[in-house]
Design a protein around this motif. Sequence first.
Motif, PDB file in Angstrom:
ATOM      1  N   UNK A  28     -13.366 -53.511   2.035  1.00  0.00           N
ATOM      2  CA  UNK A  28     -13.376 -54.021   0.662  1.00  0.00           C
ATOM      3  C   UNK A  28     -13.505 -55.542   0.637  1.00  0.00           C
ATOM      4  N   UNK A  29     -14.319 -56.026  -0.296  1.00  0.00           N
ATOM      5  CA  UNK A  29     -14.414 -57.446  -0.593  1.00  0.00           C
ATOM      6  C   UNK A  29     -13.970 -57.632  -2.039  1.00  0.00           C
ATOM      7  N   UNK A  30     -12.733 -58.092  -2.249  1.00  0.00           N
ATOM      8  CA  UNK A  30     -12.272 -58.323  -3.618  1.00  0.00           C
ATOM      9  C   UNK A  30     -12.772 -59.665  -4.148  1.00  0.00           C
ATOM     10  N   UNK A  45     -19.079 -50.113   2.451  1.00  0.00           N
ATOM     11  CA  UNK A  45     -18.611 -51.429   2.035  1.00  0.00           C
ATOM     12  C   UNK A  45     -18.503 -51.435   0.522  1.00  0.00           C
ATOM     13  N   UNK A  46     -17.382 -51.898   0.010  1.00  0.00           N
ATOM     14  CA  UNK A  46     -17.159 -51.967  -1.430  1.00  0.00           C
ATOM     15  C   UNK A  46     -16.933 -53.411  -1.839  1.00  0.00           C
ATOM     16  N   UNK A  47     -17.623 -53.829  -2.897  1.00  0.00           N
ATOM     17  CA  UNK A  47     -17.412 -55.155  -3.481  1.00  0.00           C
ATOM     18  C   UNK A  47     -16.929 -54.927  -4.904  1.00  0.00           C
ATOM     19  N   UNK A  56      -4.820 -54.257  -8.376  1.00  0.00           N
ATOM     20  CA  UNK A  56      -5.996 -54.177  -9.243  1.00  0.00           C
ATOM     21  C   UNK A  56      -7.274 -53.938  -8.444  1.00  0.00           C
ATOM     22  N   UNK A  57      -7.402 -54.561  -7.284  1.00  0.00           N
ATOM     23  CA  UNK A  57      -8.596 -54.353  -6.459  1.00  0.00           C
ATOM     24  C   UNK A  57      -8.619 -52.923  -5.919  1.00  0.00           C
ATOM     25  N   UNK A  84      -4.678 -54.416   2.821  1.00  0.00           N
ATOM     26  CA  UNK A  84      -5.674 -54.775   3.825  1.00  0.00           C
ATOM     27  C   UNK A  84      -7.076 -54.611   3.249  1.00  0.00           C
ATOM     28  N   UNK A  85      -8.048 -55.270   3.860  1.00  0.00           N
ATOM     29  CA  UNK A  85      -9.444 -55.049   3.465  1.00  0.00           C
ATOM     30  C   UNK A  85      -9.961 -53.705   3.976  1.00  0.00           C
TER      31      UNK A  85
END
Length: 93
Positions: A28-30, A45-47, A56-57, A84-85
């Motif tokens: 994840x990329x918040x 991969x999630x943005x 919230x992310x 964590x990402x």
Amino acid sequence: MAKPKADLPPAEAVQALADEEGRLAVRVTPGARSEALEVADGKLLAKVRAKPQDGKANDAVRDLLAAALGLAPSRVELLRGATSREKQFRIDR
């Protein structure tokens, strides 16, 4: 102002990354400029635009996965990686 539509891969591509128990690993990329899911090198991969505050992310990623798979968000559960990402979700098919 309307929220721009997220860039999503086909549901089959996302489902192919899940194991036999429906677990799915996501990086994840918040705080991104736009929301998107992408499959790169066999990884998801999630943005998301949401900031990593108060979960919230995590909620935004769950909603994004649900939209990509055509499921209700309640059928996508965060198993690991709340802070964590690298996260793991379970997809209830």
